[in-house]
Scaffold this active site. Structure first.
Site, mmCIF file in Angstrom:
data_model
loop_
_atom_site.group_PDB
_atom_site.id
_atom_site.type_symbol
_atom_site.label_atom_id
_atom_site.label_comp_id
_atom_site.label_asym_id
_atom_site.label_seq_id
_atom_site.Cartn_x
_atom_site.Cartn_y
_atom_site.Cartn_z
ATOM 1 N N ASP A 1 13.842 0.250 41.086
ATOM 2 C CA ASP A 1 13.171 -1.071 41.200
ATOM 3 C C ASP A 1 12.067 -1.142 42.144
ATOM 4 O O ASP A 1 12.486 -1.641 43.345
ATOM 5 C CB ASP A 1 13.961 -2.419 41.026
ATOM 6 C CG ASP A 1 13.245 -3.397 41.033
ATOM 7 O OD1 ASP A 1 11.957 -3.735 40.839
ATOM 8 O OD2 ASP A 1 13.703 -4.676 41.200
ATOM 9 N N LYS B 1 1.983 -3.365 45.671
ATOM 10 C CA LYS B 1 2.180 -3.197 44.387
ATOM 11 C C LYS B 1 1.382 -3.944 43.550
ATOM 12 O O LYS B 1 1.017 -3.539 42.469
ATOM 13 C CB LYS B 1 3.700 -3.665 43.738
ATOM 14 C CG LYS B 1 3.989 -3.558 42.434
ATOM 15 C CD LYS B 1 5.329 -4.155 42.163
ATOM 16 C CE LYS B 1 5.691 -4.028 40.728
ATOM 17 N NZ LYS B 1 7.169 -4.490 40.243
ATOM 18 N N GLU C 1 10.390 -3.855 33.563
ATOM 19 C CA GLU C 1 11.520 -4.429 34.322
ATOM 20 C C GLU C 1 12.464 -5.404 33.505
ATOM 21 O O GLU C 1 13.562 -5.397 33.847
ATOM 22 C CB GLU C 1 11.253 -5.297 35.423
ATOM 23 C CG GLU C 1 10.212 -4.222 36.451
ATOM 24 C CD GLU C 1 9.234 -5.128 37.432
ATOM 25 O OE1 GLU C 1 9.030 -6.394 37.516
ATOM 26 O OE2 GLU C 1 8.707 -4.243 38.299
ATOM 27 N N ASP D 1 11.589 -13.030 34.305
ATOM 28 C CA ASP D 1 11.396 -12.206 35.565
ATOM 29 C C ASP D 1 10.300 -12.616 36.315
ATOM 30 O O ASP D 1 9.120 -12.495 36.176
ATOM 31 C CB ASP D 1 11.105 -10.707 35.207
ATOM 32 C CG ASP D 1 11.269 -9.908 36.105
ATOM 33 O OD1 ASP D 1 11.358 -10.478 37.447
ATOM 34 O OD2 ASP D 1 11.181 -8.702 36.174
#
Length: 591
Positions: free
Chosen positions: A8, A70, A147, A169
């Site tokens: 992850d 990211k 994810e 999420d």
């Protein structure tokens, strides 16, 4: 011996896991922590620091420390340092390499294969950038998976019967919501939606501004202009946010934060949960739209959900949990760890792909993961229309073909304009690729048969090909390295599609009506040229009159046509269709 790890790669923290003893287990890093801060720093001597050690020195070395990288994946962002400019892929690769090394230290041998997760709403370029980061880190990336899907995979192995679940999420930098059906060994994504610029970083920033503004009012000093002081406040804000998830108030105490005219200045501020919730209320509310969108696209009501899974550290915020209860009417599950479940799901998928099946206890013995593409994919056709080839939320991998033809006589090439987005007109969507198919056999308009094929693999990487069925000439491109839709553009595309739905539909209708009328006019005039001498005078006169009426109405620009104009053109075309029917049939029979 081979081992496949699941990673992850998060905005704030990253995690690595593997399957052993029939279960997915998180691997602690060299510092003994189960998650690793996604922070990279460079010492003045050039030493590279990753994870906790990088985060600890951020306040004293802010210009050489990089976090939340990211958010820049798939863009042309660069981190300038000394004589080098680092891409987001390169910095992410440093994080991935540390995770790999920690895993290798745990298992005692080299590791090459990995499954890496990305937000569900990552576009093609961001996915490709993530694969590139893995390659830079020396990893063979078996699969890029979403994810929320990974979280559902981790949940689904331990939770009995078939059911539909929602994965909410909210991580450090992104928000995704997916509706997923879990069956007997099958994890199928029904729909996904999200916001790629909403996460824990945004909540932290609200606290930073609150603290900095208070300090400015009290001391007349804006600490945001001092990188070191700003970083100290940022760290304190992240800590305060976490503390307010379990207590009603916390004190932010930062001595010697700045220098004033009378000496050192200190910050000591009490922050209450109530104040935090007030300053972040709009951020929590921004998750509402994607939740409703995902449920709508999946075709189910919230009451049909068997469970709601909370993923990402930001879902520990009490106001977020309360909002989820309000939206779904359900108490979120506490059966999975929001910080670790994504890596665990990736490890499970990696174990399946590698064929190891290290004792995984699945009801069917196999795991089938069916993910979806988040946005529709189209090509531009006559009149500027975006003709859908693959609809959003189509299960991956996907391969769809459609046959088109030429718009003008004797074309020897066509341009294939590939689009991504939800609007019906090409100009309102995002261009993700262009290429030309050459060598088409010269023929009248409408004669050549051009087959366009969209092929998306399990990683979400798109290949587009066009083939002239008459000559078998073919051309293709892989949509991996051209300009892509940004996360903001994706969100705006869906909002625009909803806001301007009625106007878009009217414009589309205008182009469709015009296209049909133009095609009929061409056929009627062609028939007159071919068999006009065989028709009686009155028939020829009627065809010419009706053709003139259609031609006059076509002179009006499509964007200026209203309902009356469209109806008039439809009526004129119908009249021409009737008056020219005999002539067109005669001409067709003589070909």
């Amino acid at each position: 011996m081979t081992t496949t790890i699941g990673i992850d790669l998060g905005t704030t923290n990253s995690c690595v896991a593997l399957v052993e003893g029939g279960r997915a287990s998180v691997i602690a890093n060299a510092e003994g922590e189960r998650t690793t801060p996604s922070v990279v720093a460079f010492g003045k001597d050039g030493q590279r620091l990753v994870g906790t050690v990088a985060m600890r020195q951020a306040a004293t070395n802010p210009h050489r420390t990089f976090a939340s990288v990211k958010r820049h994946m798939g863009t042309d962002w660069r981190a300038a340092l000394d004589d080098k400019r680092y891409t987001a892929q390169e910095l992410s690769a440093m994080i991935l390499r540390k995770l790999r090394q920690d895993a290798e230290a745990y298992v005692g041998h080299d590791i090459v294969d990995a499954v890496i997760t990305v937000p569900a709403y990552f576009n093609d370029m961001q996915r490709q950038a993530t694969k590139d980061a893995g390659r830079i880190a020396g990893l063979n990336v078996l699969r890029i998976i979403n994810e929320p899907t990974a979280a559902a995979l981790a949940y689904g192995l331990d939770n009995g019967g078939a059911q539909k679940v929602m994965v909410y999420d909210l991580g450090g930098g992104t928000f995704d919501v997916s509706v997923i059906e879990i069956g007997d060994g099958v994890i199928e994504v029904l729909a996904t939606a999200g916001d790629n610029h909403l996460g824990g970083d945004d909540f932290d920033e609200r606290i930073v501004d609150y603290l900095a503004d208070g300090f400015l009012r009290e001391h007349g000093v804006d600490v945001r202009r001092d990188p070191a002081a700003h970083e100290r406040i940022r760290e304190a804000a992240a800590t305060a946010k976490k503390e307010l998830s379990s207590i009603e108030s916390t004190t932010v105490n930062l001595p010697f934060l700045a220098q004033g005219s009378t000496g050192p200045l200190h910050m000591e501020t009490v922050l209450t949960r109530s104040a935090f919730e007030n300053m972040t209320r709009d951020l929590v509310e921004r998750t509402t739209g994607p939740v409703h969108q995902a449920l709508s696209d999946a075709g189910i009501a919230a009451s049909e959900l068997g469970q709601v899974l909370l993923v990402g550290g930001s879902t520990r915020i009490p106001a977020v949990q309360a909002h989820v209860r309000s939206l779904t009417g359900k108490e979120p599950s506490s059966s999975i760890n929001p910080d670790e479940c994504v890596a665990q799901g990736a490890a499970i998928q990696g174990d399946t792909l590698s064929g190891a099946k290290a004792g995984l206890a699945t009801r069917g013995g196999e795991i089938l993961l069916l993910d979806v593409t988040p946005l529709s994919l189209s090509i531009e056709t006559i009149g500027g229309v975006a003709t859908r080839i693959i609809e959003r939320n189509t299960t991956l991998p996907a391969r769809h073909s459609q046959v088109f033809t030429t718009a003008a006589a004797f074309q020897t090439k066509v341009e294939v304009h590939v689009l991504q987005g939800e609007r019906p007109m090409a100009a309102d969507n995002k261009t993700i690729g262009n290429f030309q198919l050459k060598g088409i056999k010269r023929a009248p308009a409408g004669t050549p048969q051009i087959e366009v094929t969209f092929d998306i693999d399990a990683n979400g990487i798109l290949k587009v090909s066009a083939k002239d069925l008459g000559t078998n000439n073919e051309q293709s491109i892989t949509i991996t390295d051209s300009e892509r839709m940004s996360d903001d553009e994706i969100e705006q595309a869906i909002r625009d599609a909803e806001t301007y739905a009625a106007a878009d539909e009217a414009r589309r209708d205008s182009f469709v009506v015009r296209e049909d009328a133009q095609r009929l006019l061409n056929d009627a005039e062609s028939a007159l040229n071919s068999v006009g001498k065989q028709l009686d005078k009155e028939e020829k006169k009627a065809i010419k009159a009706d053709a003139a009426a259609v031609r006059k109405l076509l002179a009006k620009k499509p964007e200026k046509m209203d309902d009356a104009d469209r109806n008039a053109l439809k009526a004129a075309a119908e009249a021409l269709e009737q008056s020219s029917a005999h002539a067109r049939k005669t001409a067709s029979s003589q070909k």
